[in-house]
Design a protein around this motif. Structure first.
Motif, PDB file in Angstrom:
ATOM      1  N   ALA A   1     -44.029  18.691  13.516  1.00  0.00           N
ATOM      2  CA  ALA A   1     -42.775  18.083  13.958  1.00  0.00           C
ATOM      3  C   ALA A   1     -41.717  19.139  14.254  1.00  0.00           C
ATOM      4  CB  ALA A   1     -42.269  17.107  12.896  1.00  0.00           C
ATOM      5  N   ALA A   2     -41.772  20.271  13.547  1.00  0.00           N
ATOM      6  CA  ALA A   2     -40.793  21.340  13.773  1.00  0.00           C
ATOM      7  C   ALA A   2     -40.935  21.967  15.155  1.00  0.00           C
ATOM      8  CB  ALA A   2     -40.940  22.413  12.701  1.00  0.00           C
ATOM      9  N   GLN A   3     -42.095  21.799  15.773  1.00  0.00           N
ATOM     10  CA  GLN A   3     -42.301  22.381  17.110  1.00  0.00           C
ATOM     11  C   GLN A   3     -41.668  21.527  18.199  1.00  0.00           C
ATOM     12  OE1 GLN A   3     -43.294  25.440  16.632  1.00  0.00           O
ATOM     13  NE2 GLN A   3     -43.460  24.679  14.530  1.00  0.00           N
ATOM     14  N   ILE A   4     -41.270  20.316  17.867  1.00  0.00           N
ATOM     15  CA  ILE A   4     -40.512  19.481  18.802  1.00  0.00           C
ATOM     16  C   ILE A   4     -39.053  19.881  18.614  1.00  0.00           C
ATOM     17  CG2 ILE A   4     -39.932  17.128  19.482  1.00  0.00           C
ATOM     18  CD1 ILE A   4     -42.542  16.262  18.025  1.00  0.00           C
ATOM     19  N   ALA A   5     -38.621  20.888  19.360  1.00  0.00           N
ATOM     20  CA  ALA A   5     -37.302  21.483  19.159  1.00  0.00           C
ATOM     21  C   ALA A   5     -36.559  21.586  20.483  1.00  0.00           C
ATOM     22  CB  ALA A   5     -37.443  22.869  18.529  1.00  0.00           C
ATOM     23  N   VAL A   6     -35.333  21.115  20.481  1.00  0.00           N
ATOM     24  CA  VAL A   6     -34.473  21.175  21.666  1.00  0.00           C
ATOM     25  C   VAL A   6     -33.227  21.983  21.308  1.00  0.00           C
ATOM     26  CG1 VAL A   6     -33.146  19.845  23.348  1.00  0.00           C
ATOM     27  CG2 VAL A   6     -35.296  18.916  22.427  1.00  0.00           C
ATOM     28  N   PRO A   7     -32.989  23.119  21.996  1.00  0.00           N
ATOM     29  CA  PRO A   7     -31.801  23.921  21.680  1.00  0.00           C
ATOM     30  C   PRO A   7     -30.507  23.165  21.976  1.00  0.00           C
ATOM     31  CG  PRO A   7     -33.349  25.116  23.106  1.00  0.00           C
ATOM     32  CD  PRO A   7     -33.820  23.705  23.040  1.00  0.00           C
ATOM     33  N   ILE A   8     -29.489  23.429  21.178  1.00  0.00           N
ATOM     34  CA  ILE A   8     -28.152  22.871  21.377  1.00  0.00           C
ATOM     35  C   ILE A   8     -27.249  24.018  21.834  1.00  0.00           C
ATOM     36  CG2 ILE A   8     -26.151  21.842  20.226  1.00  0.00           C
ATOM     37  CD1 ILE A   8     -28.414  19.904  20.457  1.00  0.00           C
ATOM     38  N   PRO A   9     -26.643  23.925  23.023  1.00  0.00           N
ATOM     39  CA  PRO A   9     -25.760  25.008  23.479  1.00  0.00           C
ATOM     40  C   PRO A   9     -24.650  25.292  22.464  1.00  0.00           C
ATOM     41  CG  PRO A   9     -26.181  23.449  25.260  1.00  0.00           C
ATOM     42  CD  PRO A   9     -26.761  22.843  24.009  1.00  0.00           C
ATOM     43  N   GLY A  10     -24.490  26.569  22.136  1.00  0.00           N
ATOM     44  CA  GLY A  10     -23.453  26.972  21.206  1.00  0.00           C
ATOM     45  C   GLY A  10     -23.819  26.851  19.746  1.00  0.00           C
TER      46      GLY A  10
END
Length: 199
Positions: A44-53
């Motif tokens: 589940a940790a590989q489902i990752a979406v970066p958050i700007p900032g």
């Protein structure tokens, strides 16, 4: 010898419904559940979406950790998340986005998940996962534990103020947390209803 699920009883969690005819089989079952919970959290940790900032991505990792705690109970949940944390610290690349090791800015969230799985597991043993509203409260409490460890650690590791760490390490994730809580509110009570029909 019957392999039917045991009758529902007070203090049970979902994992307790899996049959184990002997003490040895129960230990094997528990070891498999602990390992499976760690693997589920790592996937589940590989489902990752970066958050700007923000150095903290949106992941499915926290949801998996809370489900592991609720399904396995406090002791197995703690062991499962401890295995996940120790394997990642040893170099297995299964923290968020394939990271590993200790001391990164987001490592506090991993420690928070370990404690949250334990707390959620203890609440589940008291029926905290058997009704919609109780499940919501249980999952909200688990998320609060994660932030209580993760946000101050983020501030310490990056040199941010606590207010800045809250702004980038908690606030952007609250809507996603609400969605995860809603999913758990449907999934966990439904699993208990299904188990009750089969018992």
């Amino acid at each position: 010898m019957s392999t039917a699920a045991p009758a529902l009883r007070p203090g049970a969690v979902l994992a307790d419904l899996l049959p184990a005819a002997t003490a040895t089989r129960a230990r094997v079952r528990d070891a498999a559940l602990v390992g499976g919970g760690a693997v589920l959290t790592g996937i589940a940790a590989q489902i990752a979406v970066p958050i700007p900032g923000s150095p903290v991505p949106v992941t499915a990792q926290t949801f998996a950790a809370l489900l592991v705690g609720a399904s396995l109970g406090a002791r197995r949940g703690l062991l499962s998340l401890a295995l996940y944390a120790l394997a990642g610290m040893a170099g297995l690349p299964w923290f968020a986005g394939g990271a590993s090791g200790a001391g990164g800015a987001t490592f506090g969230y991993v420690l928070g998940m370990l404690l949250a799985a334990t707390a959620v597991g203890a609440l589940a043993r008291r029926g905290g996962d058997r009704g919609v509203l109780r499940t919501a409260a249980t999952m909200a409490a688990g998320n609060a534990v994660i932030y209580a460890i993760g946000v101050p650690y983020l501030a310490f590791a990056t040199g941010m103020s606590l207010g800045q760490a809250i702004a980038v390490g908690m606030v952007p994730f609250l809507i996603g947390d609400a969605v995860k809580i809603a999913l758990a509110m449907g999934a966990l009570p439904a699993a208990w209803k299904l188990a009750g029909r089969r018992a």
